[in-house]
Design an enzyme around this catalytic site. Structure first.
Site, PDB file in Angstrom:
ATOM      1  N   GLY A 167       0.814  -1.216   0.000  1.00  0.00           N
ATOM      2  CA  GLY A 167       0.000   0.000   0.000  1.00  0.00           C
ATOM      3  C   GLY A 167       0.846   1.264   0.000  1.00  0.00           C
ATOM      4  N   ASN A 216      -8.337   3.480   8.527  1.00  0.00           N
ATOM      5  CA  ASN A 216      -7.770   2.313   9.199  1.00  0.00           C
ATOM      6  C   ASN A 216      -8.061   2.280  10.695  1.00  0.00           C
ATOM      7  OD1 ASN A 216      -5.888   4.531   8.403  1.00  0.00           O
ATOM      8  ND2 ASN A 216      -4.673   3.679  10.089  1.00  0.00           N
ATOM      9  N   GLN A 245      -7.783  -0.456   3.262  1.00  0.00           N
ATOM     10  CA  GLN A 245      -8.636  -1.034   4.301  1.00  0.00           C
ATOM     11  C   GLN A 245      -9.988  -1.508   3.784  1.00  0.00           C
ATOM     12  OE1 GLN A 245      -7.936  -1.908   7.296  1.00  0.00           O
ATOM     13  NE2 GLN A 245      -5.971  -0.889   7.626  1.00  0.00           N
ATOM     14  N   HIS A 282      -1.530  -7.409   2.525  1.00  0.00           N
ATOM     15  CA  HIS A 282      -1.586  -8.040   3.856  1.00  0.00           C
ATOM     16  C   HIS A 282      -2.826  -7.665   4.654  1.00  0.00           C
ATOM     17  CE1 HIS A 282      -0.062  -4.703   6.577  1.00  0.00           C
ATOM     18  NE2 HIS A 282       0.255  -4.215   5.403  1.00  0.00           N
ATOM     19  N   THR A 324      11.997  -7.320 -11.777  1.00  0.00           N
ATOM     20  CA  THR A 324      11.498  -8.665 -12.092  1.00  0.00           C
ATOM     21  C   THR A 324      10.329  -8.998 -11.174  1.00  0.00           C
ATOM     22  OG1 THR A 324      13.669  -9.329 -12.849  1.00  0.00           O
ATOM     23  CG2 THR A 324      12.165 -11.113 -12.234  1.00  0.00           C
ATOM     24  N   CYS A 345       1.424   7.086  24.719  1.00  0.00           N
ATOM     25  CA  CYS A 345       1.890   7.784  25.910  1.00  0.00           C
ATOM     26  C   CYS A 345       3.378   8.090  25.734  1.00  0.00           C
ATOM     27  CB  CYS A 345       1.659   6.891  27.128  1.00  0.00           C
ATOM     28  SG  CYS A 345       1.972   7.749  28.655  1.00  0.00           S
TER      29      CYS A 345
END
Ligand SMILES: Cc1ncc(COP(=O)(O)O)c(C=O)c1O
Length: 389
Positions: A71, A151, A179, A201, A237, A324
């Protein structure tokens, strides 16, 4: 026992059918698709079959599909490619404040190169107003790039409307569909886009493979120059094994889409109802109530820090919407753009369900959350009482 996986927006496992499709290209077929002999023909045929499978899911022609490394590469190819190719026409890009870093950061890079970028705001549900796109377009605008589905909170953007507005002004349109592909129908003509990014993925293919849809006849300088692979749009390739994997993943996603949408939405809605039943308004849902990915449940748990809650829940693998740093809670840029108040957004947790999520996993997740979140509340109330508050 493995933690319950509720982080499918981060990544998905490889589907067994995908792993099986890859196998012969790991062990048997090693030819270079550019070779004219039988070894080359076998892998060339496999790559082209995979391209057709991707095209079928997106509703486009096979020669409009370019395989990429994922992506991020697809987004970079479009943003940098359009900026370069159409530099005589203009120097202004329009995007939104809730984009993935794979869009925001190429835009920041292009700003350093002298381009102008408008980052459109969103409403409290995370949605861009198409009228803001209309207002932002200038005679120097060359591209609008707005993601299809967010997302973090899962909000779906009105891409078809945005495209109509942009294209009426002769402006190209890109959507980052990392997404949405495989989760909801994502058809290039319905969306009206010129470019669309896919991340393998997120759709049960391996990490490190993706695709870019480029509308036929659209000029676009490649990001990677070299030999003429991928219709001259991306040199190198072919990654035959992963191309085959993405093709199979798209085929499975297309066949599974109606069942997936129904099942995952039912589970997500049930999960949301169970949280509402137990915690009432102490749990606040982020994102659009309807225009939202069917698998995503992003909530603020009032009175706790999302990351700390998840730390106490090693039985569940999910993501937080706040970080945090040195004692300071920083909300994600998405929640900030949605104007989620910090005291609420600090308790943000994203649960994202997928193909393998079961009702039993959701029951167990709710029970774990109840134990830990209620425990936290009792401790917090106990401390307050001790302090005479
Ligand atoms: C909306 C969105 N765009 C782009 C990406 C990047 O995709 P990849 O990891 O394949 O580079 C992701 C993945 O995290 C994403 O969620």
């Amino acid at each position: 026992m493995q933690p319950i996986y509720l982080d499918y927006n981060a990544t998905t496992p490889v589907d067994p059918a995908v792993a099986e499709a890859m196998q012969p290209f790991i062990t048997s077929h090693h030819g270079n698709p550019s070779s004219a002999h039988a070894y080359g023909r076998a892998t060339k045929d496999a790559v082209e079959a995979a391209r057709r499978q991707v095209a079928d899911l997106l509703g486009c022609a096979a020669d409009e599909v370019v395989f990429t490394g994922g992506g991020s590469e697809s987004n970079n190819t479009v943003l940098k490619g359009v900026a370069h190719t159409y530099r005589q026409r203009g120097n202004h890009l329009i995007t939104s404040q809730v984009e993935h870093p794979a869009t925001i950061n190429p835009c920041r890079f292009l700003e350093q190169q002298g381009l102008q970028v408008t980052y459109l705001p969103v409403d409290r549900t995370g949605m861009v107003d198409p009228e803001d796109v209309r207002r932002a377009i200038t005679p120097r605008t060359i591209l609008v790039s707005v993601m299809h589905a967010n997302n973090e909170v899962g909000t779906l953007q009105p891409i078809a409307e945005i495209s109509r507005i942009a294209r009426a002004s002769g402006v190209l349109v890109h959507t980052d569909a990392a997404q949405s592909v495989g989760k909801i129908p994502t058809l290039v003509d319905e969306l009206g886009v010129d470019f669309l990014s896919v991340a393998g993925h997120k759709v049960y293919a391996p990490k490190g493979i993706g695709a870019l849809y480029v509308r036929s006849g659209t000029a676009l300088e490649p990001l990677i120059h070299g030999a003429g692979h991928e219709f001259g749009r991306r040199a190198g390739t072919e990654n035959v094994i992963f191309d085959v994997a993405l093709g199979k993943a798209c085929e499975v996603a297309k066949a599974d889409l109606p069942r997936y949408q129904r099942q995952v939405r039912q589970l997500r809605d049930h999960f949301q109802e169970e949280l509402a039943k137990r915690f009432g308004d102490r749990v606040v849902v982020n994102g659009h109530p309807e225009q939202r990915l069917p698998n995503t449940l992003h909530v603020n748990f009032r009175g706790v820090i999302g990351a700390e809650l998840l730390e106490k829940l090693p039985e569940i693998a999910a993501s937080t919407g706040s970080a945090c740093h040195e004692g300071e809670i920083a909300l994600s840029s998405v929640l900030t753009a949605m104007q989620v108040p910090p005291e609420l957004g600090m308790g943000a947790v994203r649960f994202s369900l997928g193909r393998y999520t079961t009702p039993e996993e959701i029951e167990r997740t709710v029970a774990w959350i109840e134990r830990v979140y209620e425990g936290d509340r009792e401790r917090a109330t106990g401390v307050a009482e001790q302090q005479g508050r």
